[in-house]
Design an enzyme around this catalytic site. Structure first.
Site, PDB file in Angstrom:
ATOM      1  N   CYS A   7      28.830 -14.708  33.211  1.00  0.00           N
ATOM      2  CA  CYS A   7      29.943 -13.820  33.586  1.00  0.00           C
ATOM      3  C   CYS A   7      29.392 -12.804  34.580  1.00  0.00           C
ATOM      4  O   CYS A   7      28.322 -13.024  35.167  1.00  0.00           O
ATOM      5  CB  CYS A   7      30.578 -13.166  32.359  1.00  0.00           C
ATOM      6  SG  CYS A   7      29.478 -12.065  31.441  1.00  0.00           S
ATOM      7  N   ARG A  13      31.569 -11.083  28.055  1.00  0.00           N
ATOM      8  CA  ARG A  13      32.046 -12.450  27.828  1.00  0.00           C
ATOM      9  C   ARG A  13      30.927 -13.467  27.603  1.00  0.00           C
ATOM     10  O   ARG A  13      30.973 -14.235  26.621  1.00  0.00           O
ATOM     11  CB  ARG A  13      32.899 -12.909  29.025  1.00  0.00           C
ATOM     12  CG  ARG A  13      34.200 -12.174  29.138  1.00  0.00           C
ATOM     13  CD  ARG A  13      34.833 -12.392  30.502  1.00  0.00           C
ATOM     14  NE  ARG A  13      34.065 -11.751  31.562  1.00  0.00           N
ATOM     15  CZ  ARG A  13      34.314 -11.837  32.863  1.00  0.00           C
ATOM     16  NH1 ARG A  13      35.318 -12.579  33.270  1.00  0.00           N
ATOM     17  NH2 ARG A  13      33.577 -11.199  33.747  1.00  0.00           N
ATOM     18  N   ASP A 121      38.254 -10.606  32.225  1.00  0.00           N
ATOM     19  CA  ASP A 121      37.251  -9.577  31.989  1.00  0.00           C
ATOM     20  C   ASP A 121      37.824  -8.523  31.021  1.00  0.00           C
ATOM     21  O   ASP A 121      38.801  -7.862  31.353  1.00  0.00           O
ATOM     22  CB  ASP A 121      36.919  -8.956  33.346  1.00  0.00           C
ATOM     23  CG  ASP A 121      35.892  -7.861  33.241  1.00  0.00           C
ATOM     24  OD1 ASP A 121      35.491  -7.524  32.119  1.00  0.00           O
ATOM     25  OD2 ASP A 121      35.497  -7.354  34.302  1.00  0.00           O
TER      26      ASP A 121
HETATM   27  P1  4NP Z   1      31.292  -9.118  31.533  1.00  0.00           P
HETATM   28  O1  4NP Z   1      32.101  -7.754  31.615  1.00  0.00           O
HETATM   29  O2  4NP Z   1      31.210  -9.658  32.953  1.00  0.00           O
HETATM   30  O3  4NP Z   1      32.139  -9.980  30.658  1.00  0.00           O
HETATM   31  O4  4NP Z   1      29.940  -8.797  30.955  1.00  0.00           O
HETATM   32  C1  4NP Z   1      31.806  -6.705  32.483  1.00  0.00           C
HETATM   33  C2  4NP Z   1      30.703  -5.926  32.249  1.00  0.00           C
HETATM   34  C3  4NP Z   1      30.424  -4.852  33.088  1.00  0.00           C
HETATM   35  C4  4NP Z   1      31.265  -4.583  34.153  1.00  0.00           C
HETATM   36  C5  4NP Z   1      32.360  -5.380  34.384  1.00  0.00           C
HETATM   37  C6  4NP Z   1      32.628  -6.453  33.547  1.00  0.00           C
HETATM   38  N1  4NP Z   1      30.999  -3.476  34.994  1.00  0.00           N
HETATM   39  O5  4NP Z   1      31.789  -3.218  35.893  1.00  0.00           O
HETATM   40  O6  4NP Z   1      29.970  -2.808  34.790  1.00  0.00           O
END
Ligand code: 4NP
Length: 153
Positions: A7, A13, A121
């Site tokens: 991800c 995720r 997300d």
């Molecule tokens: P992930 O979620 O891609 O599912 O781990 C996110 C984690 C951090 C961020 C965005 C989505 N961020 O903007 O820091």
């Protein structure tokens, strides 16, 4: 067989996807996860992901975020991406057709019509967003695990 879940941040995720898929596969499968950015490198998963996994009997609290690296496209046999941007970013690391063929969207070809074709997300959502994402990843991994086990027979 080696599987990588990907991800953006590798804190919400893909740690869930790693823990869930691992829980459905025998030990001879290697399952890991990574992010397309290095912003959270070294961090444990988001506590909302840890919580929803724990409620469902899966411990992901020891996982540690890391960014994907080009060598991952050689090491892993299958790389599942949570959304289309992740897919695009991982494909941009691929140097040949063999590597490109390992990469797909998690939801691809599963016929799970009740879900969107990307895992949304949940980072900016409440706990409910994480519950929805858990169910989606869990249902996807149920099918994927059967396909992977079948492919090894
Ligand atoms: P992930 O979620 O891609 O599912 O781990 C996110 C984690 C951090 C961020 C965005 C989505 N961020 O903007 O820091």
């Amino acid at each position: 067989m080696k599987i990588l879940m990907v991800c953006l941040g590798n804190i919400c995720r893909s740690p869930l996807a790693e823990g869930i898929l691992k829980s459905k596969l025998p030990d001879n499968f290697e399952v890991h996860s990574a992010g397309t950015i290095n912003m959270h490198e070294g961090s444990n998963p988001d506590k909302r992901s840890v919580e929803i996994a724990y409620k469902n009997g899966i411990n992901i609290s020891d996982q540690c975020s890391r960014p994907i690296k080009p060598e991952d496209l050689d090491h892993y046999d299958k790389i599942y991406c949570m959304d289309k941007k992740n897919l695009q970013d991982v494909l941009s690391l691929a140097r040949n057709k063999q590597q490109r063929n390992k990469v797909s969207l998690l939801m691809d070809g599963l016929n799970l019509e009740q879900y969107p074709d990307e895992v949304p997300d949940p980072y900016w959502s409440e706990a409910e967003g994480f519950e929805k994402v858990f169910r989606q990843i869990n249902d996807a991994c149920e099918i994927i695990s059967k396909k992977l086990i079948q492919s090894q027979l």
